[in-house]
Design an enzyme around this catalytic site. Structure first.
Site, PDB file in Angstrom:
ATOM      1  N   HIS A  64       1.683   3.664   7.213  1.00 38.69           N
ATOM      2  CA  HIS A  64       1.374   4.414   5.992  1.00 38.69           C
ATOM      3  C   HIS A  64       1.905   5.842   6.096  1.00 38.69           C
ATOM      4  O   HIS A  64       1.845   6.461   7.151  1.00 38.69           O
ATOM      5  CB  HIS A  64      -0.133   4.417   5.733  1.00 38.69           C
ATOM      6  N   ASP A  73      -0.169   6.080  10.798  1.00 42.78           N
ATOM      7  CA  ASP A  73      -0.602   5.009  11.698  1.00 42.78           C
ATOM      8  C   ASP A  73       0.537   4.080  12.093  1.00 42.78           C
ATOM      9  O   ASP A  73       0.306   2.959  12.527  1.00 42.78           O
ATOM     10  CB  ASP A  73      -1.712   4.191  11.027  1.00 42.78           C
ATOM     11  N   SER A 122       0.809  -1.222   0.000  1.00 40.86           N
ATOM     12  CA  SER A 122       0.000   0.000   0.000  1.00 40.86           C
ATOM     13  C   SER A 122       0.840   1.270   0.000  1.00 40.86           C
ATOM     14  O   SER A 122       0.389   2.322  -0.469  1.00 40.86           O
ATOM     15  CB  SER A 122      -0.940   0.013   1.217  1.00 40.86           C
TER      16      SER A 122
END
Length: 206
Positions: A188, A185, A15
């Site tokens: 990310h 977090d 991601s």
């Protein structure tokens, strides 16, 4: 400047690489990949380089293996940049009941993927260290990342790849005590984290 005119650079990972590329009309995403693309576009417009983002959120190295033929080998890029390893560790922390990818498995699968690249494509390889898990240097995640970072180093040496020291740079930044958040977090990236990744990548390739 290592890139030649009209070369295609494919970036693959999880991601952090993905960065919502499917919501982006340009399909480059909104993370470090965009910053890298924009830097080279502005600095070396005559090179006509193209950048392809093949990040997929949640991916571990085993997920890369499942889509390697379609997303890498078939594309036959001039350069391949790989950023993987965070979820291989993170899943051990947030989803311990699932089947895990431990360092020895990580190395075996990753080695096989890079071996395919060398055998079946013309691509030069760029390997990025996995970044961080939490912004505490001695967090469980960062301690668990160490053997995965070492695997990336061994593979870079084995395959004569460019090694981008993203983990080292992130840890050094945290040690500087600036108090600036690199992640939203613990994993990310914030815009600063993306800039640090892109800057490290660009400096290494210069």
């Amino acid at each position: 400047m290592r890139f030649q005119s009209n070369e295609r650079i494919l970036l693959i990972g999880d991601s952090i690489t993905d960065a919502d590329r499917r919501q982006d009309p340009e399909e480059i995403g909104y993370g470090y990949t965009r910053l890298i693309r924009d830097y080279y576009t502005v600095t070396y417009p005559q090179k006509n380089l193209s950048f392809v983002n093949k990040g997929v959120g949640g991916n571990r190295v085993t997920d890369l293996a499942a889509r390697w033929k379609e997303d890498v080998l078939t594309c036959n890029p001039d350069w391949l940049s790989v950023s993987i390893g965070i979820n291989d560790v993170w899943r051990q922390l947030d989803n311990p009941q699932m089947e895990q990818v431990y360092p020895e498995d990580f190395e075996k699968v990753y080695y096989n993927l890079l071996k395919q690249v060398k055998a079946q494509t013309k691509a030069k390889i760029i390997l990025m260290e996995p970044t961080i898990i939490e912004e505490k240097i001695n967090s469980d995640g960062n301690r668990m990342l160490i053997p995965y970072v070492k695997v990336v180093h061994r593979l870079a040496e084995t395959f004569d790849a460019v090694l981008v020291p993203t983990h080292e740079v992130f840890i050094n930044f945290l040690q500087s005590g600036q108090g600036i958040e690199l992640t939203t977090d613990g994993v990310h990236m914030t815009s600063v984290g993306n800039m640090l990744m892109a800057q490290t990548w660009i400096k290494t390739l210069s």
